[in-house]
Design an enzyme around this catalytic site. Structure first.
Site, short mmCIF file in Angstrom:
data_model
loop_
_atom_site.label_atom_id
_atom_site.label_comp_id
_atom_site.label_asym_id
_atom_site.label_seq_id
_atom_site.Cartn_x
_atom_site.Cartn_y
_atom_site.Cartn_z
N THR A 146 0.88 -1.18 0.00
CA THR A 146 0.00 0.00 0.00
C THR A 146 0.92 1.22 0.00
O THR A 146 1.38 1.65 -1.04
CB THR A 146 -0.96 0.01 1.22
OG1 THR A 146 -0.23 -0.18 2.40
CG2 THR A 146 -1.99 -1.09 1.07
N LYS A 175 3.40 -6.95 4.16
CA LYS A 175 3.20 -5.55 3.86
C LYS A 175 2.82 -4.87 5.18
O LYS A 175 2.19 -5.46 6.05
CB LYS A 175 2.13 -5.34 2.81
CG LYS A 175 0.73 -5.67 3.17
CD LYS A 175 -0.01 -4.61 3.95
CE LYS A 175 0.22 -3.24 3.37
NZ LYS A 175 -0.31 -2.22 4.33
N THR A 186 1.64 -6.32 12.39
CA THR A 186 1.81 -6.11 10.95
C THR A 186 0.45 -6.06 10.30
O THR A 186 -0.56 -6.37 10.91
CB THR A 186 2.60 -7.26 10.33
OG1 THR A 186 2.77 -6.96 8.94
CG2 THR A 186 1.85 -8.57 10.45
N GLU A 266 5.96 4.55 7.57
CA GLU A 266 5.56 5.82 6.96
C GLU A 266 6.26 7.03 7.58
O GLU A 266 6.13 7.28 8.77
CB GLU A 266 4.05 6.01 7.11
CG GLU A 266 3.26 5.14 6.15
CD GLU A 266 1.76 5.34 6.31
OE1 GLU A 266 1.32 5.99 7.25
OE2 GLU A 266 1.03 4.79 5.45
N ASN A 385 -0.43 10.58 6.78
CA ASN A 385 -1.68 10.16 7.39
C ASN A 385 -2.72 11.25 7.51
O ASN A 385 -3.77 11.05 8.10
CB ASN A 385 -1.39 9.52 8.75
CG ASN A 385 -0.72 8.17 8.57
OD1 ASN A 385 -1.34 7.24 8.07
ND2 ASN A 385 0.55 8.09 8.92
#
Lengths: 390, 390
Positions: A146, A175, A186, A266, A385
């Site tokens: 993603t 992922k 996760t 991120e 985000n």
């Protein structure tokens, strides 16, 4: 090669069009056997996505023939209609492969609260079935990304016993780049092996492997509705390993994937390991490690390369672990900045310039030690985000 | 006027030079009586700053004649030397005022793990003593600011009974812009009243007032080592109020201060109220409210004006509160975006453009309702907490 490194597996990735970017978004992993034992670990969030509810049910048989995964939509908080979508996806896979829907696990990741566009997803699944290949591991790992900037794969092989055909391989893909969480950490992981193992053994192995890897990662304190780790065994090597050795291999693959997730979290600029030593119990050590890992003020300070050890103590102080405040020691990247709850070496000696940061907190209350890993809190995290829905 | 609004109090602010900026950093509040009853509430962090340890001890008498506060240094994690510094500060105040050190509360705020420069602090305290005035409330409130962009004050007066001399006044000042915390949510607050009240009553009043105000604020999930709320009563009005009325006044002052802190939280652009309804118990409602308030992903989304209600459900799902996932409703700024755990009204209808955001989560598990308040997570917060030590 990841999920197709072990013998007996085929995989594929396809672009169904779920992502506006047009990048691959459907992955398929098929176990061609001869065996089909499987086990899984799921999010502890009580709000569970439709694919989690489905796959938990499917796994009560201890068997799996295929796993279908999609990015571009979590299918969480979508009600009975969302569950029907998951069911239809499994049925579609089953029909294409000539197996039952009840032998197909489903995993989804993406925005919560939105139905999946089934008119796009099902043709994408068909594409993936057509593309299935013993060399398809890379494509599958690519398709479950993603916000991950790179695909995440890991492989380990057994060293004991005979070489060649006798070697057991464990491979995995994962992922996860945010919502790496306090209990199961996760988003989606599929691990395959050609070992001979029954589902009860796999269940113990996958739980133990998660306990010391994904469950000790806490990127942003947020527990996803979709977290899933699956372990599938084809038995194609003809060998069974001692359970301890299989556990070691699976743990190594999970640990590798967990590290890759932290390295790609991120907006992060730091990978931070918090080692708690001198704890009275594993529960104490974990509570302390997680509390430090979740302290936003500390995570901001580390982003700013500021060895603000007072925030470590403040985080420890919120726990119920056994310790005396005036006996706490904290070492940051090798410099003992806090000794006995008070200033130690000058904080100016600490170099936080690199990506890796090591924090050691000694509780002086026992002899248990463990490490929890996290990331820094950055404006990049806030941007990723806040700027769009994920 | 804050802490000098009630009769019987003098206050002052002074610049001791603890802050590099040279701004005021020492505040003094003196209770001239006739009474000197007092009570306090302190951080639940087990790592407590020296001034917290000192003031807790002092308050076991139920009496306070003065409170000295400094910004520019928390005096936390400073060992026995730090405690001696606090003691010396109280002695200095006592000697200047002709009272005992044991009648002097001390509060500090600023960087953890660094000793206070006593050679600067004590002369600053002397300056404050000289400047003491019944009009000094504003100056005191100014001097306790750290990253607060404005001073925070609130005043309420009784409406019952006779007017004029019979009116009871409650006034307070507070500072706090980060590390607003899960249990006691402010840094430093001093509330004064001219009511006649004994320390046991004040103790009940201040606990109850905190329970429904500061303890329901959670700006960034971080619990400070220095949080202190003090309530002092001079009795100078000659009136005692019914306990319920005094509680109401003190609660109103605390609620006002809590709101000011949220409105000025570091880097924030949103003040977010999370109202949990239909909870089976107050504990359930508080757990759910705090979990939502602490979800970094949701807080980023709200900064980005994204009504990402799935993150509200994901946060609720991590709690142990009584609820069924498929009965959860979520309303954001009046639009019911989630109904029965699934999509409700289109999220596009939600306008998150203003500073105030209201989230209502209905658990449909009982009839308890309460509100927890928080802020968004922004690049400004990251900047303020990474660019320099606080």
């Amino acid at each position: 090669m990841s999920v197709t490194a072990a013998r007996g597996f085929r995989a594929a990735g396809a672009a169904a069009g779920l992502k506006p970017s047009g990048r691959p978004d459907v992955a398929l992993v098929v176990n061609d056997g001869p065996a089909d034992a499987a086990a899984g670990v799921f999010t502890r969030n009580r709000v569970q996505a439709a694919p989690v509810l489905w796959t938990r049910q499917v796994l009560t048989t201890g068997r799996l023939r295929a796993v279908v995964l999609n990015s571009g939509g979590a299918n969480a908080c979508t009600g009975p209609e969302g569950f029907a979508d998951t069911h239809a996806t499994a049925e579609h896979v089953g029909a294409a492969l000539g197996i039952g829907a009840g032998e197909v696990a489903v995993c989804s990741t993406g925005l919560i609260g939105v139905r999946l566009p089934m008119d796009l997803l099902l043709p994408g699944v068909t594409q993936a079935v057509v593309a299935l290949s013993p060399a398809g591991g890379d494509a599958a790992a690519e398709a479950i990304r993603t916000t991950d900037t790179v695909a995440k794969q890991a492989v380990r092989t057994s060293t004991s016993g005979a070489a060649g055909d006798g070697v057991v391989t464990v491979g995995g893909m994962g992922k996860g780049a945010a919502m790496l969480a306090p209990s199961l950490a996760t988003m989606l992981v599929v691990v395959t092996t050609d070992a001979v193992a029954d589902s009860a053994t796999l269940d113990r192995v996958v739980r133990e492997a998660c306990r010391t890897t994904f469950e000790r990662v806490d990127s942003d304190g947020c527990l996803s509705t979709n977290d899933t780790v699956l372990l599938l065994a084809s038995g194609a090597s003809g060998r069974s390993l001692p359970e301890a050795e299989l556990t070691e291999l699976v743990t190594a693959v999970c640990d590798d994937l967990a590290g890759q997730m932290l390295g790609d979290a991120e907006g992060s600029t730091k990978t931070i390991s918090i080692t708690v030593t001198g704890a009275a119990s594993e529960a104490d050590a974990l509570e302390v490690g997680r509390s430090v890992a979740r302290n936003n003020l500390l995570k901001c300070a580390l982003y700013g390369k500021d060895p603000n050890w007072g925030r470590v103590l403040a985080a420890i102080g919120t726990t119920s672990a056994a310790f005396e405040p005036d006996r706490l020691d904290v070492t940051m990247n090798g410099i003992q900045v806090c000794r006995g709850g008070a200033p130690g070496e000058p904080r100016e000696l600490v170099d936080l310039g690199g990506r890796e940061i090591s924090i050691v907190a000694d509780l002086h209350a026992g002899d248990v030690e463990l490490t929890v890993r996290t990331n820094d809190l950055t404006d990049g995290y806030v941007y990723e985000n806040s700027a769009y829905s994920t």
